[in-house]
Design a protein around this motif. Sequence first.
Motif, short mmCIF file in Angstrom:
data_model
loop_
_atom_site.label_atom_id
_atom_site.label_comp_id
_atom_site.label_asym_id
_atom_site.label_seq_id
_atom_site.Cartn_x
_atom_site.Cartn_y
_atom_site.Cartn_z
N LEU A 51 0.82 -1.20 0.00
CA LEU A 51 0.00 0.00 0.00
C LEU A 51 0.86 1.25 0.00
CD1 LEU A 51 -2.79 1.32 0.14
CD2 LEU A 51 -2.73 1.03 2.63
N GLY A 52 1.92 1.23 0.79
CA GLY A 52 2.83 2.38 0.82
C GLY A 52 3.44 2.66 -0.53
N ALA A 53 3.85 1.61 -1.25
CA ALA A 53 4.45 1.78 -2.58
C ALA A 53 3.44 2.36 -3.55
CB ALA A 53 4.98 0.45 -3.09
N ILE A 54 2.19 1.89 -3.47
CA ILE A 54 1.14 2.39 -4.38
C ILE A 54 0.87 3.87 -4.12
CG2 ILE A 54 -1.31 2.22 -4.96
CD1 ILE A 54 -1.08 -0.81 -4.41
N ILE A 55 0.75 4.23 -2.84
CA ILE A 55 0.47 5.63 -2.49
C ILE A 55 1.62 6.54 -2.94
CG2 ILE A 55 0.24 7.25 -0.56
CD1 ILE A 55 -1.34 5.08 0.91
N VAL A 56 2.84 6.13 -2.66
CA VAL A 56 3.99 6.95 -3.04
C VAL A 56 4.13 7.02 -4.56
CG1 VAL A 56 6.51 7.13 -2.92
CG2 VAL A 56 5.21 6.57 -0.87
N LEU A 57 3.79 5.92 -5.26
CA LEU A 57 3.84 5.95 -6.72
C LEU A 57 2.82 6.94 -7.28
CD1 LEU A 57 5.02 4.84 -9.33
CD2 LEU A 57 3.28 3.04 -9.28
N LEU A 58 1.62 6.97 -6.68
CA LEU A 58 0.62 7.95 -7.10
C LEU A 58 1.15 9.37 -6.94
CD1 LEU A 58 -2.78 6.60 -5.66
CD2 LEU A 58 -2.26 7.07 -8.06
N ILE A 59 1.71 9.64 -5.77
CA ILE A 59 2.28 10.97 -5.52
C ILE A 59 3.43 11.24 -6.49
CG2 ILE A 59 3.49 12.39 -3.82
CD1 ILE A 59 2.01 10.77 -1.63
N GLY A 60 4.24 10.22 -6.72
CA GLY A 60 5.39 10.37 -7.60
C GLY A 60 5.01 10.66 -9.03
N TYR A 212 10.12 5.12 1.71
CA TYR A 212 9.91 5.31 0.28
C TYR A 212 10.11 6.76 -0.18
CZ TYR A 212 7.61 0.73 -0.38
OH TYR A 212 7.31 -0.62 -0.48
N LEU A 213 10.25 7.68 0.73
CA LEU A 213 10.16 9.09 0.37
C LEU A 213 11.31 9.60 -0.49
CD1 LEU A 213 8.74 10.68 3.65
CD2 LEU A 213 7.52 10.06 1.55
N GLY A 214 12.33 8.77 -0.69
CA GLY A 214 13.47 9.21 -1.48
C GLY A 214 13.16 9.44 -2.95
N PHE A 215 11.98 9.02 -3.43
CA PHE A 215 11.65 9.25 -4.84
C PHE A 215 11.75 10.73 -5.19
CE2 PHE A 215 7.57 10.63 -3.22
CZ PHE A 215 7.18 11.60 -4.13
N ALA A 374 5.22 15.57 8.00
CA ALA A 374 5.66 16.87 7.47
C ALA A 374 5.97 16.76 5.99
CB ALA A 374 6.89 17.36 8.24
N THR A 375 6.55 15.64 5.58
CA THR A 375 6.87 15.45 4.17
C THR A 375 5.62 15.30 3.33
OG1 THR A 375 8.91 14.32 4.84
CG2 THR A 375 8.22 14.06 2.56
N VAL A 376 4.64 14.54 3.82
CA VAL A 376 3.40 14.35 3.07
C VAL A 376 2.65 15.68 2.95
CG1 VAL A 376 1.17 13.17 3.03
CG2 VAL A 376 3.23 11.92 3.70
N PHE A 377 2.71 16.52 3.97
CA PHE A 377 2.12 17.86 3.86
C PHE A 377 2.76 18.64 2.71
CE2 PHE A 377 0.48 17.50 8.31
CZ PHE A 377 -0.81 17.94 8.07
N THR A 378 4.02 18.34 2.42
CA THR A 378 4.71 18.99 1.31
C THR A 378 4.18 18.49 -0.03
OG1 THR A 378 6.72 19.22 2.64
CG2 THR A 378 6.97 19.38 0.26
N TYR A 379 3.89 17.19 -0.12
CA TYR A 379 3.42 16.60 -1.36
C TYR A 379 1.94 16.88 -1.63
CZ TYR A 379 7.62 13.68 -0.91
OH TYR A 379 8.90 13.25 -0.78
N MET A 380 1.17 17.09 -0.56
CA MET A 380 -0.28 17.18 -0.64
C MET A 380 -0.79 18.15 -1.71
SD MET A 380 -2.59 19.59 0.67
CE MET A 380 -1.78 20.25 2.11
N PRO A 381 -0.20 19.36 -1.89
CA PRO A 381 -0.76 20.28 -2.88
C PRO A 381 -0.43 19.93 -4.32
CG PRO A 381 1.17 21.25 -1.87
CD PRO A 381 0.90 19.98 -1.13
N GLY A 382 0.49 18.98 -4.56
CA GLY A 382 0.88 18.63 -5.92
C GLY A 382 -0.29 18.29 -6.84
#
Length: 517
Positions: A51-60, A212-215, A374-382
């Motif tokens: 699930l984590g990989a899928i979520i981060v891939l969506l953000i990525g 996973y956040l290193g993407f 804090a990192t996800v708050f950074t990605y959220m507006p993308g």
Amino acid sequence: MLMAKGESKKKLSLVDLSLLGIGSMIGSGWLYAALNSSGYAGGNTGWAWTLGAIIVLLIGLVSAELSAAIPRAGGFVRYPNYSHGNIVGFVIGVSSLLAYTSTAGVEVEAVRQYALYWWPALGHSDGNPTTLGFAVQIGLLVIFFLLNYWSVSVFGRVNTIITTFKFIVPLITIVTLLLYFNSANLQVPPAPPGGAHGVFTSLTGAGIVFAYLGFRQAVDFASEAKNPQRNVPIAICIAIAVSFVIYLALQYAFMGAVPSDVLSAHGWAGLKAIFQSPYADLARSLGLMWLINLILVDAVISPAGTGNIYLASAARVLFALARNGHLWKSAGEVDEKSGVPRGALWLALILSIAWTLPSEFQVWGGLIGAVTSATVFTYMPGPVTLAAFRTHLPALHRPFRLPMAAILSPLSFVASTLLIYWSGWPVNEILIPIFIVAWVGYALLSRKSPTYKQDIACSWWLLAYYIAMLILSKIGTFDGLNLLSTPLDMIIVTVVALICYYWGAKTSIAKPIIVEE
């Protein structure tokens, strides 16, 4: 050739970008996440990694469209400023500043914790650093600073060498531990409540999403990449895919190799008390002294390599903040000879050191939830920015175009919001008020700005989002008051996320101004 002042040198290849992502993922995450996630989810922890990989891939993938179309150093900070103006850009910059500078601190903390095997004077009995321990952590950050200060190409070469080594030890660990694999271990239940709740909690609390956040490195270094329109999206996908396979294999190798008598005596959650350095302690319980030494060497090199990358990324984020007009001018300048934003790098060093100083979040596990959120708050507006650009900049050249964006973009926003909610009240009660104060403070202090009315109109959705998430986190089931039942709480969070997503997309700047580098 020397670049004009303020420009970045195009030095990083697809291999460099991919290794930046993989190198920052294979850091302290693999050393601790397997044990922590086992305590939350037990045998179901594989679902958490998936699930984590899928979520981060969506953000990525959202980030891939934006960064391929508009390559910018610290892109996560630049894009919201382009689409929604200064207030949104400033607040997202604050979350980025917290996320990036703290990660370097997390990694040197991990180095020190594993180094306790060789140098017990670095920590107290509870694992917290001594004065000497703090000095070592700060010394490591200074070394990272010097490596980054030299030049972009030197930084890339050092990272390639370190990342190559970081591959070898996890692979040897996987193969070795699988020889001791006991499938019965996977049937041992985790600590209550377990189940789906345990899976969701482990995403942030155990460090899975953090791992996973290193993407994001490919996005942050886009302005220094060769052919970024092609290479950035590919590097994001490569980094996530490779790391997912390695992490999943490490998870099951670890769980299967724990001696059955130790597991039956302590349970998954109880292992934290006896496995303070999980893989090294597991190797000790199996009598694998050679593996202990190998892991301990890697436990210093892997987080150190990741910390080096994140200090560089923090400098790019601070550089982006300066380019947005939210920091002093010198932080937004690039040294002509080295191609490095040295003013921003100095500030990144100071802020990273601040994160290593005594606090209630000290020790790796205590920092992870806060850093991840804090990192996800950074990605959220993308995703909101992507929707805004699709509407207002239809002719923008998009070398990579997110397929089914009408579905995947809001889904990415919902996924980010759920991660924030799953981080739990103890994390959100600290972070969200900071962002609310940043929003209100900037709004009050920028009233004389010529774009003030536009900035306010384009930012109400973000303030509403923060307030709603603060309330839902307080009354929710993840360390909140449990006034909402599951899955009702997550349904409400999803509805709130969708409302804010479409509100934010609708109230974006009608004519975004894309500032050239």
